[in-house]
Design a protein around this motif. Structure first.
Motif, PDB file in Angstrom:
ATOM      1  N   GLY A  36      -6.781  -4.035  11.674  1.00 16.95           N
ATOM      2  CA  GLY A  36      -5.455  -3.439  11.652  1.00 16.95           C
ATOM      3  C   GLY A  36      -4.635  -3.756  10.424  1.00 16.95           C
ATOM      4  N   LEU A  37      -5.116  -4.658   9.573  1.00 15.23           N
ATOM      5  CA  LEU A  37      -4.391  -5.010   8.351  1.00 15.23           C
ATOM      6  C   LEU A  37      -4.676  -4.001   7.244  1.00 15.23           C
ATOM      7  CD1 LEU A  37      -4.955  -8.872   8.366  1.00 15.23           C
ATOM      8  CD2 LEU A  37      -2.891  -7.614   9.036  1.00 15.23           C
ATOM      9  N   PRO A  38      -3.787  -3.900   6.260  1.00 14.51           N
ATOM     10  CA  PRO A  38      -3.989  -2.941   5.177  1.00 14.51           C
ATOM     11  C   PRO A  38      -5.178  -3.308   4.294  1.00 14.51           C
ATOM     12  CG  PRO A  38      -1.781  -3.913   5.085  1.00 14.51           C
ATOM     13  CD  PRO A  38      -2.518  -4.602   6.158  1.00 14.51           C
ATOM     14  N   ASP A  39      -5.879  -2.295   3.827  1.00 11.98           N
ATOM     15  CA  ASP A  39      -6.977  -2.485   2.887  1.00 11.98           C
ATOM     16  C   ASP A  39      -6.410  -2.365   1.469  1.00 11.98           C
ATOM     17  OD1 ASP A  39      -9.303  -2.590   1.437  1.00 11.98           O
ATOM     18  OD2 ASP A  39     -10.082  -0.666   2.137  1.00 11.98           O
ATOM     19  N   TYR A  40      -5.847  -3.465   0.970  1.00 12.73           N
ATOM     20  CA  TYR A  40      -5.237  -3.455  -0.358  1.00 12.73           C
ATOM     21  C   TYR A  40      -6.273  -3.217  -1.454  1.00 12.73           C
ATOM     22  CZ  TYR A  40      -1.000  -5.262   1.827  1.00 12.73           C
ATOM     23  OH  TYR A  40       0.116  -5.425   2.621  1.00 12.73           O
ATOM     24  N   GLU A  41      -7.491  -3.649  -1.245  1.00 10.82           N
ATOM     25  CA  GLU A  41      -8.539  -3.459  -2.248  1.00 10.82           C
ATOM     26  C   GLU A  41      -8.845  -1.977  -2.457  1.00 10.82           C
ATOM     27  OE1 GLU A  41     -11.899  -5.823  -1.106  1.00 10.82           O
ATOM     28  OE2 GLU A  41     -10.757  -7.683  -1.202  1.00 10.82           O
ATOM     29  N   GLY A  42      -8.661  -1.178  -1.426  1.00 13.33           N
ATOM     30  CA  GLY A  42      -8.905   0.262  -1.533  1.00 13.33           C
ATOM     31  C   GLY A  42      -7.798   1.006  -2.247  1.00 13.33           C
ATOM     32  N   GLY A  43      -6.669   0.338  -2.462  1.00 17.77           N
ATOM     33  CA  GLY A  43      -5.555   0.950  -3.180  1.00 17.77           C
ATOM     34  C   GLY A  43      -4.699   1.844  -2.301  1.00 17.77           C
ATOM     35  N   ILE A  44      -3.650   2.353  -2.907  1.00 21.92           N
ATOM     36  CA  ILE A  44      -2.711   3.227  -2.204  1.00 21.92           C
ATOM     37  C   ILE A  44      -3.372   4.585  -1.976  1.00 21.92           C
ATOM     38  CG2 ILE A  44      -0.478   4.391  -2.361  1.00 21.92           C
ATOM     39  CD1 ILE A  44       0.460   2.014  -4.089  1.00 21.92           C
ATOM     40  N   VAL A  45      -3.304   5.070  -0.745  1.00 19.86           N
ATOM     41  CA  VAL A  45      -3.944   6.343  -0.384  1.00 19.86           C
ATOM     42  C   VAL A  45      -2.927   7.312   0.232  1.00 19.86           C
ATOM     43  CG1 VAL A  45      -6.266   5.375  -0.138  1.00 19.86           C
ATOM     44  CG2 VAL A  45      -4.712   5.390   1.828  1.00 19.86           C
ATOM     45  N   ALA A  46      -1.688   7.247  -0.241  1.00 17.55           N
ATOM     46  CA  ALA A  46      -0.636   8.111   0.304  1.00 17.55           C
ATOM     47  C   ALA A  46      -0.988   9.582   0.156  1.00 17.55           C
ATOM     48  CB  ALA A  46       0.703   7.814  -0.373  1.00 17.55           C
ATOM     49  N   HIS A  47      -1.539   9.972  -0.988  1.00 15.46           N
ATOM     50  CA  HIS A  47      -1.858  11.384  -1.205  1.00 15.46           C
ATOM     51  C   HIS A  47      -2.937  11.860  -0.235  1.00 15.46           C
ATOM     52  CE1 HIS A  47      -0.340  10.997  -5.629  1.00 15.46           C
ATOM     53  NE2 HIS A  47       0.614  10.813  -4.735  1.00 15.46           N
TER      54      HIS A  47
END
Length: 126
Positions: free
Chosen positions: A60-71
């Motif tokens: 449930g934690l953010p995958d910061y390594e995958g980067g921002i995926v807002a788009h």
């Protein structure tokens, strides 16, 4: 250490399948932002943070390594808005009195995602 102070808010937009959109949102992490899909199917996003979306890990934690995926999130969401609905997400913020200030906007409508920020000024026509 300087801290970003930002606020994000959105219009409400009616989605075609509230359960599917809830599941979609649960697969992503929005930092400290909140989101809600009402029983009537209205999606809203708000909070005191920048609009940054990360994929959620199994815990449930953010995958910061995958980067921002807002788009990517917004493109998926675009397929679930009712016809003639528009989701407008706006963020404004600052870090002390430093340049530049943060201002960005995402508009999801008619199956497309539009983005605007303060990066490209246009001339004023007379």
């Amino acid at each position: 250490m300087a801290t970003l102070q930002a606020a994000t808010t959105s219009t409400g937009a009616i989605v075609s399948d509230p359960r599917t959109v809830r599941e979609l949102c649960e697969n992503y992490c929005f930092g400290t932002l909140d989101w809600e899909v009402t029983e009537d199917g209205e999606l809203t996003i708000w909070g005191y943070d920048d609009f940054e979306v990360y994929e959620a890990r199994e815990n449930g934690l953010p995958d910061y390594e995958g980067g921002i995926v807002a788009h990517e999130f917004l493109r998926e969401l675009a397929d679930h808005l009712e016809a003639d609905e528009e989701l407008d997400i706006q963020t404004a913020g600052f870090t002390k009195c430093r340049f530049p200030v943060l201002a960005k906007r995402y508009v999801v409508r008619d199956g497309e995602v539009l983005h605007a920020d303060l990066s490209s000024p246009d001339p004023i026509d007379e």
